[in-house]
Design a protein around this motif. Structure first.
Motif, PDB file in Angstrom:
ATOM      1  N   CYS A  90       0.825  -1.213   0.000  1.00  0.00           N
ATOM      2  CA  CYS A  90       0.000   0.000   0.000  1.00  0.00           C
ATOM      3  C   CYS A  90       0.856   1.259   0.000  1.00  0.00           C
ATOM      4  CB  CYS A  90      -0.944  -0.004   1.201  1.00  0.00           C
ATOM      5  SG  CYS A  90      -2.370   1.086   0.997  1.00  0.00           S
ATOM      6  N   GLY A  91       1.964   1.207  -0.718  1.00  0.00           N
ATOM      7  CA  GLY A  91       2.830   2.370  -0.853  1.00  0.00           C
ATOM      8  C   GLY A  91       3.730   2.623   0.330  1.00  0.00           C
ATOM      9  N   LYS A  92       3.727   1.739   1.330  1.00  0.00           N
ATOM     10  CA  LYS A  92       4.576   1.896   2.514  1.00  0.00           C
ATOM     11  C   LYS A  92       5.311   0.589   2.781  1.00  0.00           C
ATOM     12  CE  LYS A  92       1.612   5.321   4.751  1.00  0.00           C
ATOM     13  NZ  LYS A  92       0.834   5.662   5.969  1.00  0.00           N
ATOM     14  N   CYS A  93       6.499   0.740   3.366  1.00  0.00           N
ATOM     15  CA  CYS A  93       7.316  -0.435   3.662  1.00  0.00           C
ATOM     16  C   CYS A  93       6.815  -1.149   4.908  1.00  0.00           C
ATOM     17  CB  CYS A  93       8.778  -0.022   3.848  1.00  0.00           C
ATOM     18  SG  CYS A  93       9.639   0.335   2.306  1.00  0.00           S
ATOM     19  N   GLN A  94       6.700  -2.453   4.809  1.00  0.00           N
ATOM     20  CA  GLN A  94       6.449  -3.300   5.966  1.00  0.00           C
ATOM     21  C   GLN A  94       7.689  -4.163   6.163  1.00  0.00           C
ATOM     22  OE1 GLN A  94       2.840  -5.555   5.783  1.00  0.00           O
ATOM     23  NE2 GLN A  94       1.509  -3.743   5.963  1.00  0.00           N
ATOM     24  N   CYS A  95       8.458  -3.803   7.184  1.00  0.00           N
ATOM     25  CA  CYS A  95       9.712  -4.503   7.429  1.00  0.00           C
ATOM     26  C   CYS A  95       9.435  -5.928   7.890  1.00  0.00           C
ATOM     27  CB  CYS A  95      10.539  -3.752   8.476  1.00  0.00           C
ATOM     28  SG  CYS A  95      10.861  -2.028   8.031  1.00  0.00           S
ATOM     29  N   SER A  96      10.376  -6.806   7.580  1.00  0.00           N
ATOM     30  CA  SER A  96      10.237  -8.219   7.956  1.00  0.00           C
ATOM     31  C   SER A  96      10.117  -8.340   9.464  1.00  0.00           C
ATOM     32  CB  SER A  96      11.443  -9.021   7.463  1.00  0.00           C
ATOM     33  OG  SER A  96      11.551  -8.928   6.046  1.00  0.00           O
ATOM     34  N   ALA A  97       9.120  -9.097   9.910  1.00  0.00           N
ATOM     35  CA  ALA A  97       8.902  -9.251  11.345  1.00  0.00           C
ATOM     36  C   ALA A  97      10.018 -10.053  11.991  1.00  0.00           C
ATOM     37  CB  ALA A  97       7.549  -9.907  11.607  1.00  0.00           C
ATOM     38  N   ARG A  98      10.615 -10.970  11.236  1.00  0.00           N
ATOM     39  CA  ARG A  98      11.683 -11.810  11.790  1.00  0.00           C
ATOM     40  C   ARG A  98      13.055 -11.194  11.524  1.00  0.00           C
ATOM     41  NH1 ARG A  98       9.800 -17.902   9.848  1.00  0.00           N
ATOM     42  NH2 ARG A  98       7.742 -17.885  10.900  1.00  0.00           N
ATOM     43  N   LYS A  99      14.005 -11.567  12.338  1.00  0.00           N
ATOM     44  CA  LYS A  99      15.376 -11.103  12.145  1.00  0.00           C
ATOM     45  C   LYS A  99      16.004 -11.858  10.977  1.00  0.00           C
ATOM     46  CE  LYS A  99      15.994  -9.995  17.043  1.00  0.00           C
ATOM     47  NZ  LYS A  99      16.798 -10.239  18.268  1.00  0.00           N
ATOM     48  N   ASP A 100      16.974 -11.206  10.310  1.00  0.00           N
ATOM     49  CA  ASP A 100      17.607 -11.854   9.162  1.00  0.00           C
ATOM     50  C   ASP A 100      18.630 -12.880   9.632  1.00  0.00           C
ATOM     51  OD1 ASP A 100      19.694 -10.395  10.096  1.00  0.00           O
ATOM     52  OD2 ASP A 100      19.887  -9.091   8.338  1.00  0.00           O
ATOM     53  N   ALA A 101      19.423 -13.383   8.685  1.00  0.00           N
ATOM     54  CA  ALA A 101      20.383 -14.442   9.005  1.00  0.00           C
ATOM     55  C   ALA A 101      21.419 -13.983  10.025  1.00  0.00           C
ATOM     56  CB  ALA A 101      21.070 -14.910   7.722  1.00  0.00           C
ATOM     57  N   ASP A 102      21.730 -12.704  10.042  1.00  0.00           N
ATOM     58  CA  ASP A 102      22.711 -12.172  10.993  1.00  0.00           C
ATOM     59  C   ASP A 102      22.079 -11.800  12.323  1.00  0.00           C
ATOM     60  OD1 ASP A 102      24.650 -12.439   9.040  1.00  0.00           O
ATOM     61  OD2 ASP A 102      24.256 -10.433   8.217  1.00  0.00           O
ATOM     62  N   GLY A 103      20.790 -12.084  12.489  1.00  0.00           N
ATOM     63  CA  GLY A 103      20.130 -11.772  13.758  1.00  0.00           C
ATOM     64  C   GLY A 103      19.783 -10.304  13.906  1.00  0.00           C
ATOM     65  N   ILE A 104      19.635  -9.581  12.799  1.00  0.00           N
ATOM     66  CA  ILE A 104      19.371  -8.142  12.835  1.00  0.00           C
ATOM     67  C   ILE A 104      17.940  -7.882  12.379  1.00  0.00           C
ATOM     68  CG2 ILE A 104      20.038  -5.878  11.933  1.00  0.00           C
ATOM     69  CD1 ILE A 104      22.845  -6.960  11.540  1.00  0.00           C
ATOM     70  N   LYS A 105      17.246  -7.002  13.088  1.00  0.00           N
ATOM     71  CA  LYS A 105      15.893  -6.602  12.730  1.00  0.00           C
ATOM     72  C   LYS A 105      15.913  -5.153  12.275  1.00  0.00           C
ATOM     73  CE  LYS A 105      11.124  -6.439  14.353  1.00  0.00           C
ATOM     74  NZ  LYS A 105      10.207  -6.668  15.486  1.00  0.00           N
ATOM     75  N   TYR A 106      15.352  -4.890  11.101  1.00  0.00           N
ATOM     76  CA  TYR A 106      15.408  -3.554  10.506  1.00  0.00           C
ATOM     77  C   TYR A 106      14.101  -2.803  10.739  1.00  0.00           C
ATOM     78  CZ  TYR A 106      19.742  -4.775   8.140  1.00  0.00           C
ATOM     79  OH  TYR A 106      21.035  -5.114   7.875  1.00  0.00           O
ATOM     80  N   THR A 107      14.233  -1.465  10.856  1.00  0.00           N
ATOM     81  CA  THR A 107      13.082  -0.582  11.056  1.00  0.00           C
ATOM     82  C   THR A 107      13.264   0.651  10.174  1.00  0.00           C
ATOM     83  OG1 THR A 107      14.178   0.502  12.928  1.00  0.00           O
ATOM     84  CG2 THR A 107      12.720  -1.355  13.433  1.00  0.00           C
ATOM     85  N   GLY A 108      12.317   1.601  10.290  1.00  0.00           N
ATOM     86  CA  GLY A 108      12.398   2.839   9.524  1.00  0.00           C
ATOM     87  C   GLY A 108      11.397   2.860   8.395  1.00  0.00           C
ATOM     88  N   ALA A 109      11.214   4.056   7.805  1.00  0.00           N
ATOM     89  CA  ALA A 109      10.255   4.209   6.716  1.00  0.00           C
ATOM     90  C   ALA A 109      10.622   3.347   5.519  1.00  0.00           C
ATOM     91  CB  ALA A 109      10.161   5.678   6.307  1.00  0.00           C
ATOM     92  N   PHE A 110      11.913   3.061   5.331  1.00  0.00           N
ATOM     93  CA  PHE A 110      12.372   2.243   4.213  1.00  0.00           C
ATOM     94  C   PHE A 110      13.087   0.985   4.701  1.00  0.00           C
ATOM     95  CE2 PHE A 110      12.524   6.743   2.967  1.00  0.00           C
ATOM     96  CZ  PHE A 110      11.599   6.735   1.941  1.00  0.00           C
ATOM     97  N   CYS A 111      12.843   0.580   5.999  1.00  0.00           N
ATOM     98  CA  CYS A 111      13.533  -0.574   6.590  1.00  0.00           C
ATOM     99  C   CYS A 111      15.046  -0.391   6.429  1.00  0.00           C
ATOM    100  CB  CYS A 111      13.078  -1.881   5.937  1.00  0.00           C
ATOM    101  SG  CYS A 111      11.292  -2.146   5.973  1.00  0.00           S
TER     102      CYS A 111
END
Length: 819
Positions: free
Chosen positions: A622-643
């Motif tokens: 819907c024109g906005k970023c939805q960051c992945s709820a799970r952490k990536d392979a390095d154990g990092i969780k991203y946030t922000g308007a553009f993840c």
């Protein structure tokens, strides 16, 4: 007005055929939805309002088997000539008057302009919203009409004398507020009726007889001086006015206030001015109903009733006004009131202020009014610092929502009409969202809306809204005597429509005297539906037609309302985004979602300086970023308007925005800084304790300034509609000494702390020893005193036998010569 339903009796069968054909593929299904949005409408206005692609055939000889409301292609294929097809009117947007903002010029009050533009002409279709931008700037030296309304009962005698002594100080104070000011003067006491005054003849002639002083007979209100720029004349009239008296502590303030406002010609209120009444009193007020106790039984009419001498002569007839009446008069004439009251009644007027909040200000008056000039200045500045807009859109179907930056440079728009803390020279930018939810009637009409500042009301923005709900064929466009309509009907846009008060297939059903029959009720049931309810249970059958309940539509009230967009609150996102078709939104190209409020494009999910959607750490929904709820392979969780950011990584947008922050701090760019295709708007709002809003990301910039290391904390907010703009706000600044000097200072501080701690320990030990020695010595002295006291007591006892024995050798006893 009801439309005769003989145009296409087999419409429902036609719809079923279309449904069968449309199931072939997705495009066919979309075309089917487009047709369904149109063909169910039986009036031209309703047809053109249904969807942007709907057209109406106004040809009276058009085939009755085919729908008159359809798309262009279908109508032409069905035999409707191009010249008889009614299409939606073209949008209207015209700036009629757009004079530039102008302060007050010398000897010219007519040319002052505080709002721009002044007049617009626009059009609205159902479910359409138009955004109108306008600016407001308070004009310098705007005229001030200040009317002193003074309580002249006996307890206010010294206040009158203080006002007389002001002289030049009054003129200087007002000139500091504006060069264009005028003064007027009026006084009040109470109704000259029992029980408010004594009815004794001597006391009526001189109500101050108990004080052994001659004063004027009690009156309710007297207008002494009309507004003038001659300060000395004002002082003269105050000086020559006489005090009076009454019995109770409540006065006739509201009576006097209504007369001072309603008698505009006598008082001399100017058309272009800020109107302020400063009411000085130490008493409470009489309100509606109190006058009836004294025989003044007629309801206050809010009109002017001054005699030739300026007295409110009819005060013995009319009751006191109500608070509501006073509010309506203040709003109508745009008059503000400063209640300058003593401390004993201030809480009373604070409560009154809560009811008249938009037009009043309460200030504490010293017992002798010595601070009256200060109160005038404070009250004027408080009133002038508030800007609030109002409109009369409630008189029609159009609705308006306001957004403004309240004059904050680079500030974001917030939904409000009221701004405080406004100063001269500030330009307030407003955005009015003017919308039309639905057509009140299917005909063309015009609504004129006046948007004005509520405190003044002189300058305004007039918006003429052309409501495009009808057709051009509603008049006598088609005249053909060979085509006859049934009784109680007339020809409109190619079809026979029932006259007002009649309905049914042949316009023979009187709405006023409805006698429902089985045949008419059957027309309100869905055909081929087992045990269907009348109007689907969501409406009432009136002469064979369903009158649907709110939230339902369709020929049989079988369609529920569609979802509304969260962004603008309009069904299916409004015009250009989607169309409501029987409870389902058919979205236009480029839009999706249940309410057609989700753009299909993904460019708003790509961060500046990047070509990855949501920085590769999320999805564009819907024109906005939805960051992945799970952490990536390095154990990092991203946030922000553009993840784009995480707890342990560097934010790329902080580094991208950093040059613009430096540019702003160096004053080498004023408002907008451009890096590549992105424009950055940088502003300062040093409110570091303010909580971050949703979507704001915090960054830190460290740089040297004047030999110190400074840490700038700023936030950025990405634009939601496109990536060509980002807002940067510097929140706080903290500066420190350089690292070497800081280490040296820290070392000296630590040494000083160690030395101080050692001294404290030594003093503590020494103090402990001294205390211990003193306690031991005190114990020794105490024991010695007790021992001595015991010996004395033993010697005084007659039965006491000393344990000491003495033996002496006789003198004659031979001793050794050596002894």
């Amino acid at each position: 007005m009801r439309t005769i339903s003989i145009m296409f009796p087999n419409v429902f069968c036609f719809v079923l055929v279309l449904v069968f054909i449309g199931c072939a593929n997705g495009q066919a299904e979309q075309r089917l939805l487009n047709k369904l949005a149109c063909i169910d409408n039986e009036e031209c206005g309703a047809c053109l309002s249904a969807a942007p692609h709907c057209r109406w055939c106004a040809d009276p000889y058009y085939s009755s088997a085919a729908p008159r409301c359809n798309d262009d292609e279908s109508l032409v294929q069905s035999g409707c000539s191009q010249g008889m097809i009614q299409r939606p009117a073209l949008p209207v947007w015209e700036v009629v008057a757009n004079n530039s903002l102008q302060d007050v010029l010398p000897d010219s009050l007519e040319n002052v302009v505080q709002i721009q533009p002044q007049k617009l002409r626009i059009s609205l279709k159902p479910r359409e919203t138009r955004k109108v931008q306008f600016s407001y700037r308070p004009a310098k030296n705007y005229p001030l009409d200040l009317y002193y309304l003074m309580d002249l009962t006996w307890s206010m005698k010294d206040d009158k004398e203080t006002l007389v002594t002001l002289g030049d100080d009054l003129s200087v104070t007002l000139k500091n507020l504006t060069d264009n000011f005028r003064l007027g003067f009026g006084s009040f006491a109470d109704k000259p009726l029992m029980p408010f005054i004594s009815m004794d003849a001597k006391r009526r002639a001189n109500p101050c007889a108990m004080e052994e002083h001659q004063c004027e007979a009690t009156y309710n209100y007297r207008h002494h001086l009309s507004l003038t720029d001659q300060v000395q004349e004002f002082i003269k009239n105050v000086n020559t006015s006489a005090v009076t008296a009454n019995l109770d502590n409540a006065e006739g303030q509201l009576d006097a206030l209504v007369q001072a406002i309603a008698c505009g010609e006598r008082v001399g209120w100017s058309t272009h001015s800020r109107k302020i009444v400063i009411l000085l009193t130490d008493g409470s007020i009489h309100t509606a109903g109190d006058g009836k106790l004294a025989g003044a039984t007629r309801k206050n009419d809010g009109e002017c009733h001054l005699d030739d001498n300026g007295y409110y002569a009819d005060s013995v007839i009319f009751d006191y006004p109500s608070i509501e009446q006073v509010y309506r008069l203040l709003d109508k004439h745009k008059v503000n009131v400063i209640f300058a009251v003593t401390d004993s009644v201030k809480s009373y007027y604070d409560n009154l202020h809560q009811l008249l909040e938009d037009f009043t200000y309460v200030a504490k008056l010293e017992s002798d009014s010595s601070n009256i000039l200060k109160l005038v200045k404070m009250g004027y500045e408080d009133i002038a610092s508030v800007v609030d807009f109002e409109d009369d859109s409630s008189l029609g179907p159009v609705k308006i929502h306001y957004f403004t930056d309240c004059g904050v440079k680079g500030g974001s728009l917030m939904e409000t009409t009221r701004c405080t803390g406004v100063e001269y020279g500030m330009t307030l930018n407003y955005e009015a969202h003017i919308s039309l939810d639905s057509c009140p009637e299917y005909k063309k009409m015009t609504q004129t809306i006046r948007i004005a500042e509520s405190q003044l009301g002189q300058d305004s923005l007039t918006v003429e809204v052309e409501i495009q709900c009808g057709c051009d064929c509603e008049g006598d466009l088609v005249k053909d005597m060979s085509l006859t309509c049934p009784t109680n009907s007339h020809l409109v846009c190619g079809v026979c429509q029932c006259n007002k008060g009649w309905s049914g297939p042949q316009c023979d059903c009187s709405i006023e005297n409805e006698a429902a029959s089985a045949a008419l009720v059957a027309q309100c049931r869905e055909p081929n539906a087992t045990r269907s309810r009348v109007c689907s249970g969501a409406g009432e059958c009136v002469c064979g037609k369903c009158d649907c309940d709110p939230g339902y539509s369709g020929r049989y009230c079988h369609c529920k309302a569609c979802e509304r967009s969260i962004e603008n609150g309009v069904e299916c996102g409004g015009v250009g985004r989607g169309t409501c078709i029987c409870g389902q939104c058919a979205c236009a190209e480029g839009w999706g979602g249940a309410a057609c409020d989700c753009p299909d494009r993904t460019d708003s999910c790509v961060a500046p300086g990047s070509d990855l959607i949501c920085s590769g750490h999320g999805e564009c929904v819907c024109g906005k970023c939805q960051c992945s709820a799970r952490k990536d392979a390095d154990g990092i969780k991203y946030t922000g308007a553009f993840c784009e950011t995480c707890a342990t990584c560097e934010n790329p947008l902080c580094m991208t925005a950093e040059p613009c922050v430096v540019c702003h701090l160096n004053s080498s760019c004023v408002d907008v800084c451009s890096i590549g295709p992105v424009n950055y708007t940088v502003s300062e709002r040093l409110d570091g304790n303010e909580l971050l809003k949703n979507g704001e990301i915090s960054c830190i910039l460290r740089r040297d300034k004047d030999g110190q290391e400074c840490e700038y904390k700023y936030t950025y907010t990405a634009a939601t509609s496109s990536l060509v703009a980002m807002e940067i706000v510097i929140r706080s600044v903290e500066c420190y000494q350089p690292t070497g000097a800081r280490l040296m200072t820290s070392g000296l501080v630590i040494m000083a702390i160690v030395v101080a701690a050692g001294l404290v320990v030594i003093l503590a030990v020494k103090s402990g020893q001294i205390v211990s020695d003193r306690r031991a010595y005190a114990k020794f002295v105490k024991e010695a005193q007790e021992s001595r006291r015991n010996m004395q007591m033993q010697e005084m006892n007659p039965l006491y036998i000393s344990p000491i024995s003495e033996f002496k050798m006789p003198e004659a006893y031979p001793r050794d010569k050596n002894d």
